[in-house]
Motif scaffolding. Sequence first.
Motif, PDB file in Angstrom:
ATOM      1  N   GLN A   1      50.391  19.465   4.828  1.00 27.06           N
ATOM      2  CA  GLN A   1      50.436  20.181   3.587  1.00 27.06           C
ATOM      3  C   GLN A   1      50.033  19.228   2.673  1.00 27.06           C
ATOM      4  OE1 GLN A   1      53.698  22.267   2.540  1.00 27.06           O
ATOM      5  NE2 GLN A   1      53.641  21.652   0.323  1.00 27.06           N
TER       6      GLN A   1
ATOM      7  N   ARG B   1      57.948  41.756  -0.142  1.00 23.72           N
ATOM      8  CA  ARG B   1      57.962  41.965  -1.781  1.00 23.72           C
ATOM      9  C   ARG B   1      58.673  43.304  -2.259  1.00 23.72           C
ATOM     10  NH1 ARG B   1      54.503  40.503  -5.956  1.00 23.72           N
ATOM     11  NH2 ARG B   1      53.899  38.709  -4.436  1.00 23.72           N
TER      12      ARG B   1
ATOM     13  N   SER C   1      53.564  40.703   3.743  1.00 23.17           N
ATOM     14  CA  SER C   1      53.896  40.201   2.505  1.00 23.17           C
ATOM     15  C   SER C   1      54.164  41.206   1.506  1.00 23.17           C
ATOM     16  CB  SER C   1      52.860  39.214   2.023  1.00 23.17           C
ATOM     17  OG  SER C   1      51.423  39.829   1.934  1.00 23.17           O
TER      18      SER C   1
ATOM     19  N   TYR D   1      48.333  45.778  -6.662  1.00 21.44           N
ATOM     20  CA  TYR D   1      47.889  44.527  -5.975  1.00 21.44           C
ATOM     21  C   TYR D   1      48.105  43.524  -6.544  1.00 21.44           C
ATOM     22  CZ  TYR D   1      44.317  41.502  -4.414  1.00 21.44           C
ATOM     23  OH  TYR D   1      43.727  40.112  -3.802  1.00 21.44           O
ATOM     24  N   ASP D   2      48.475  42.402  -5.818  1.00 22.99           N
ATOM     25  CA  ASP D   2      48.782  41.207  -6.046  1.00 22.99           C
ATOM     26  C   ASP D   2      48.033  40.273  -5.376  1.00 22.99           C
ATOM     27  OD1 ASP D   2      49.900  38.767  -6.377  1.00 22.99           O
ATOM     28  OD2 ASP D   2      51.533  39.458  -7.402  1.00 22.99           O
ATOM     29  N   PRO D   3      47.139  39.448  -5.723  1.00 24.44           N
ATOM     30  CA  PRO D   3      46.462  38.424  -4.820  1.00 24.44           C
ATOM     31  C   PRO D   3      47.368  37.731  -3.841  1.00 24.44           C
ATOM     32  CG  PRO D   3      46.459  37.769  -7.049  1.00 24.44           C
ATOM     33  CD  PRO D   3      47.025  38.957  -7.280  1.00 24.44           C
ATOM     34  N   THR D   4      48.721  37.528  -4.242  1.00 23.22           N
ATOM     35  CA  THR D   4      49.333  37.005  -3.189  1.00 23.22           C
ATOM     36  C   THR D   4      49.787  37.720  -1.807  1.00 23.22           C
ATOM     37  OG1 THR D   4      51.488  37.654  -4.100  1.00 23.22           O
ATOM     38  CG2 THR D   4      50.370  35.400  -5.103  1.00 23.22           C
ATOM     39  N   PHE D   5      49.369  38.792  -2.009  1.00 23.85           N
ATOM     40  CA  PHE D   5      49.357  39.931  -0.617  1.00 23.85           C
ATOM     41  C   PHE D   5      48.440  39.411   0.185  1.00 23.85           C
ATOM     42  CE2 PHE D   5      51.229  43.559  -3.656  1.00 23.85           C
ATOM     43  CZ  PHE D   5      52.231  43.009  -3.482  1.00 23.85           C
ATOM     44  N   THR D   6      48.922  38.631   1.139  1.00 25.98           N
ATOM     45  CA  THR D   6      47.888  38.158   2.247  1.00 25.98           C
ATOM     46  C   THR D   6      47.784  39.058   3.630  1.00 25.98           C
ATOM     47  OG1 THR D   6      49.567  36.496   3.262  1.00 25.98           O
ATOM     48  CG2 THR D   6      48.046  35.722   1.545  1.00 25.98           C
ATOM     49  N   ASP D   7      48.841  39.828   3.663  1.00 26.99           N
ATOM     50  CA  ASP D   7      48.843  40.831   4.816  1.00 26.99           C
ATOM     51  C   ASP D   7      49.868  41.620   4.497  1.00 26.99           C
ATOM     52  OD1 ASP D   7      51.373  39.433   5.105  1.00 26.99           O
ATOM     53  OD2 ASP D   7      50.928  38.663   7.003  1.00 26.99           O
TER      54      ASP D   7
END
Length: 227
Positions: A140, A190, A186, A177-183
Amino acid sequence: MTRYAIIVAGGSGSRFGSAIPKQFLPLAGTPVLMHTINRFAAAGATIILVLPQSQIQYWNQLCQQHSFTQPLKVVAGGDNRFGSVKNALAAIDASQGDLIAVHDGVRPLVPLHVIDNAYAQAASLGNAVPVVAVTDSIRQTGDDGTSCALDRSRLVAVQTPQTFDAMMLKRAYTADYDPTFTDDASVVERAGFAIHLVTGDPCNIKITHPGDIEVAETLLKNHCRHP
């Protein structure tokens, strides 16, 4: 109980370095996307295919060229993957107990047992997200340029089809929509739902780079053949 499958195919081909979007490239003589669709047809799924509006005419031409007649509904995609899945969900008149799998169109070698196991677990637990063990060492990175090792035994790589109780998925996708929704997992997480993992498969590769087609053709000839 109806099995639905949303197959999302929104690639433009730019990252792949091809003038033809990767979902349409030939894999053993047949477009990648047709391999993917056939896998879900074998699982008895009602298929909703999501394509950019600009690609639908080309898809229809490919279907004629390859005499591809699998029944499915084509839906125009949105501005991003979240919007594309949301458009597909609007086209599904689901009933209580129905299940919806969401799958990357460029994962053409997904084994039937992964699809069936995901539907089965989603029927009992509400959702199923296929994963495989991480085999590479993982570090990381920090903003200051430092890095630290992570315990890979506690990490998994996520695949699709991510499969959900239909009402659960539709409720989750009422969010903005939220840009942290990767799939899809997620998005559902949420909304307050616990995510349940199911065993994926190494054959279930995603066509991302040009060399992946050659890898997929080798897998297709050997142990990742269609059931």
